[in-house]
Design an enzyme around this catalytic site. Structure first.
Site, mmCIF file in Angstrom:
data_model
loop_
_atom_site.group_PDB
_atom_site.id
_atom_site.type_symbol
_atom_site.label_atom_id
_atom_site.label_comp_id
_atom_site.label_asym_id
_atom_site.label_seq_id
_atom_site.Cartn_x
_atom_site.Cartn_y
_atom_site.Cartn_z
ATOM 1 N N HIS A 128 48.313 45.481 63.842
ATOM 2 C CA HIS A 128 47.936 46.852 64.181
ATOM 3 C C HIS A 128 49.072 47.719 64.714
ATOM 4 C CE1 HIS A 128 43.768 45.991 63.476
ATOM 5 N NE2 HIS A 128 43.347 47.097 64.054
ATOM 6 N N ARG A 671 36.405 48.411 69.394
ATOM 7 C CA ARG A 671 37.309 48.796 70.481
ATOM 8 C C ARG A 671 36.648 48.777 71.851
ATOM 9 N NH1 ARG A 671 39.707 53.932 68.301
ATOM 10 N NH2 ARG A 671 39.956 52.474 66.590
#
Length: 780
Positions: A128, A671
């Site tokens: 990421h 998240r």
């Protein structure tokens, strides 16, 4: 270095041994490892079978595939209450996977738990934090330099606590899992919303927050609300320009972004046989966009072929022996059934700004003209965790090759993201990468890149209206490039390639002609490409770090002055009282995804530092009071200012606050920072019309109260200047509504009912202040 099981397969061929026979004998005589990286961790189909025998006697009905895998992993199959959509299941997942952005907080929480080593096989994947800028090698070198502190933390934490570590450049977490860890019947949880990708290999793979991962790594049974099951029956077969991506784009158009909430989507029917294993993974991957718990396909010959090609023929043979447990029972019942005839399915393109706005490719140009969307395509982007397989790259190369034969290159900018080092090395060897470069493409690093906003885009200015077309999964406002005026459309890699060559949304490759360099018109033929490479996969560079057997001497350092990493302090415990006079931080208008609550892109660098990343709290949410983002009224000063600044002001002055939200609040990513941040800055409750599954769980894990209006119309009764009191917490119990007293500035009050989905365990999390606090209490 080639995987161990791949070397064994090659050795069998050299010795002239019949591979299937040897594998079958080995299955009968020895246990089969879940992965060659963990030779002493075995597939437990025997335990799955034992648990299912108990559950079958209790339920006395045919089971869906989803139920077989989920119930086969029950912690207590004899006594567990089982009712779809109602009871909470206590499960024992087989493994955990974490990407580097979420692994930071997950590992910080695991460190806080005080446990010496993870209890189940776990891995960290560095995908990421690599920004797309100049191209693969240069971007990777830059990322290693910029993120050295974080990569060192993750590598040393992995070594200390027994977690496998995939270095930056390895590839995207979900492609790595498909190649090395997923298998039919596995129950895997991952700290990324697109973990369901593994359903393409017949596993139940579920996206969760880091606190859920910590539970599993700690050896604690993991709780999941018993999912409903949506059946998607596929008939006919895929052909021409229609691809697996079109199946999920069609389903997203039918179910919308919240239609799968609380359910597993289970594909079945004769049409499944026409879809490759990686194609099934594409479909399951994007099931996250309809809010589904996960998606899954039944075990079949396409999965067996993929397992064998990726060096896991022994797993395929074992799956053959237990196949009855890896497919649905005849006569099983679904809570909802959708039927799609693949022979009639046309290529689709979804967007802009939401992944469930479906259009046939043949019609999107006319729709764009009517809606005023830019027709000119500035950038076409292929790859991502959704569509970066060997087959995907081959089909795109087949389109590109036709254009090159007529002297054409892409009119739009064009980028290619390989899904893994293995895919990158293999498409380089087989010439696909070179074809894609010749047509005008830039091959990016084996990472998420522009799909998650890691894109240093230079061709437009912020606020400039433009169109991009991707083979990604998610296209929320500002998702890819932080520009709210970028109209992002999602489709298959081959359609992206064709549109990038044509340069316009009005091009339909099934019917429209291009003009070659010689002035002659030609039509692109539907692409055809191998499902898997004819030769073995080229594994490329060795990018895996095994955790040492003895980690007693391993140190994990977090500098107290670091701006990227911060050890966690326990959240405060509930004081035993009702929550009185809560200030409304923001009343949110419309869609509020985890991107709105905790933005990604440049903020990814702070994922391991809770205080720093809290400076992005709700900066993308629209305030109903003024229609603006990141502008809310401070109830004390009466001045408008940024959301995080206002929250910090309230926290400093001891003012507890609440957020009021709309439908499907927290849609999108797994998240957990979107739950940690409001808790850290003094939030106590989030009251909405409805929640997305992962976010609701994340809020509970951090000691917040995710509550819903018993009557959704009550959303309109609350005004940003009101104060709220939540009553009934002393008698907080499963299924028992709470009351909310709305105190208006003119002195009037009204009372409404609030619902919740807490069970007894989750209520204990709230009382302890967080799930992590409760874990520590139990240890003591």
């Amino acid at each position: 270095m080639a995987p161990y099981s791949l070397l064994v397969t090659r050795l069998q061929k050299v010795l002239g041994v019949r591979q299937y026979h040897v594998a079958s004998v080995l299955c009968q005589r020895a246990k089969v490892a879940m992965s060659h990286f963990e030779p002493n961790e075995y597939i437990r189909y025997d335990l799955l079978e034992k648990n299912l025998n108990i559950v079958r006697k209790r339920l006395n009905r045919p089971l869906t595939l989803s139920e077989k895998i989920v119930y086969g992993h029950l912690d207590d199959p004899a006594n567990q209450e089982i009712e779809r959509g109602k009871t909470y299941l206590r499960l024992r997942p087989d493994r955990v996977a974490m990407q580097d952005a979420t692994a930071q907080m997950a590992m910080l929480q695991f460190i806080s738990s005080g446990l010496p080593r993870v209890a189940v096989p776990s891995t960290i994947h560095c995908d990421h934090l690599i920004e797309a800028q100049l191209g693969g090698e240069k971007d990777l070198r830059r990322a290693k330099d910029i993120n050295q502190e974080v990569y060192n933390f993750l590598a040393t934490a992995g070594a200390k606590y027994g977690v496998g570590f995939w270095r930056p450049g390895s590839g995207i977490i979900h492609q790595i899992i498909l190649e090395n860890y997923a298998y039919p019947g596995v129950l895997l949880i991952g700290t990324d919303s697109h973990t369901p990708n593994g359903g393409g290999l017949g596993g139940i793979c579920i996206g969760v927050g880091g606190a859920d991962a910590v539970d599993v790594m700690a050896g604690i049974p993991w709780e999941l609300k018993c999912p409903k099951v949506i059946g998607v029956k596929l008939t006919g077969s895929l052909s021409g320009w229609t691809s697996p991506k079109d199946v999920i784009l069609k389903v997203a158009g039918i179910l919308t972004v919240k239609g799968g909430t609380g359910a597993i989507v289970e594909y079945h029917g004769p049409g499944v046989e026409s879809i490759s294993c990686t194609g099934m993974a594409t479909i399951c991957n994007m099931g996250a966009e309809i809010g589904a718990t996960t998606s899954v396909f039944p075990y079949n010959h396409r999965m067996k072929k993929y397992l064998s090609k990726t060096g896991r023929a022994d797993i395929a043979s074992l799956a053959d022996e237990f196949k009855d447990h890896l497919v649905p029972d005849p006569g099983c019942q679904y809570d909802q059934l959708i039927e799609i005839n693949l022979s009639e399915l046309k290529p689709h393109i979804n967007g802009p700004f939401t992944p469930d706005l479906a259009h046939p490719v043949a019609e999107v140009g006319a729709v764009a003209e009517k809606e005023g969307w830019p027709l000119d395509i500035r950038v076409g982007l292929i790859g991502s965790c959704t569509n970066s397989s060997y087959e995907d790259m081959g089909r795109s190369a087949a389109v590109a090759k036709q254009a090159l034969a007529h002297g054409l290159k892409c009119k739009s900018q064009f980028t290619i993201t390989p899904g893994s080092e293995q895919i990158r090395a293999t498409i380089e060897r087989d010439g696909y990468a070179q074809i894609l470069r010749e047509v005008g493409g830039i091959v990016l690093a084996n990472a998420c890149g522009p799909c998650i906003g890691q894109w240093d885009r230079k061709d437009i200015k912020k606020g400039e209206k433009n169109t991009i077309v991707t083979s990604y999964n998610r296209n929320f406002t500002g998702r890819n490039d932080a520009n709210p005026e970028t109209h992002a459309f999602v489709t298959s890699p081959e359609i992206v390639t064709a549109l990038a060559i044509a340069g316009t949304l009005k091009f339909n490759p099934e019917t429209d002609f291009l003009t070659g360099k010689d002035g002659k018109k030609f039509k692109l033929e539907a692409p055809d490409a191998d499902e898997l490479p004819q030769a073995e996969f080229d594994p490329g560079q060795d990018t895996y770090q095994h955790p040492p057997k003895d980690s007693s001497g391993q140190r994990v350092d977090v500098s107290p002055t670091s701006q990227r990493l911060q050890l966690l302090e326990p959240f405060d415990k509930w004081d035993g009282k009702d929550l009185e006079d809560l200030q409304i931080l923001i009343k949110v208008k419309g869609k509020c995804t985890t991107d709105h609550i905790s933005a990604a892109g440049p903020w990814l660098k702070f994922r391991g530092h809770l205080d720093n990343i809290s400076n992005n709290l709700l900066i993308g949410a629209i305030n109903v009071e003024n229609g603006k983002a990141n502008s809310v009224r401070n109830a004390v000063t009466q001045e408008f200012g940024p959301v995080p600044d206002t929250a910090r002001y309230y926290k400093k002055h001891g003012i507890r606050w609440v957020v009021v939200g709309d439908e499907n609040y927290g849609e999108g990513s797994s998240r957990e920072h979107a739950a940690l941040e409001p808790r850290h800055l003094g939030g106590r409750a989030i009251i909405t019309k409805s929640f997305a599954r992962i976010h609701e769980t994340n809020l509970k894990k951090q000691g917040l109260l995710p509550l819903t209006f018993a009557d959704p119309a009550d959303y309109n009764k609350i005004h940003p200047v009101d104060k709220l009191t939540i009553q009934g917490l002393k008698d907080f119990a499963p299924g028992k509504p709470l009351t909310c007293v709305i105190k208006h500035p003119n002195g009037t009050q009204e009372t409404i009912l609030l619902n919740h989905t807490f069970n007894e365990t989750q209520i204990e999390w709230f009382r302890a202040g967080s799930a992590l606090n409760r874990m520590k209490e139990l240890q003591q």
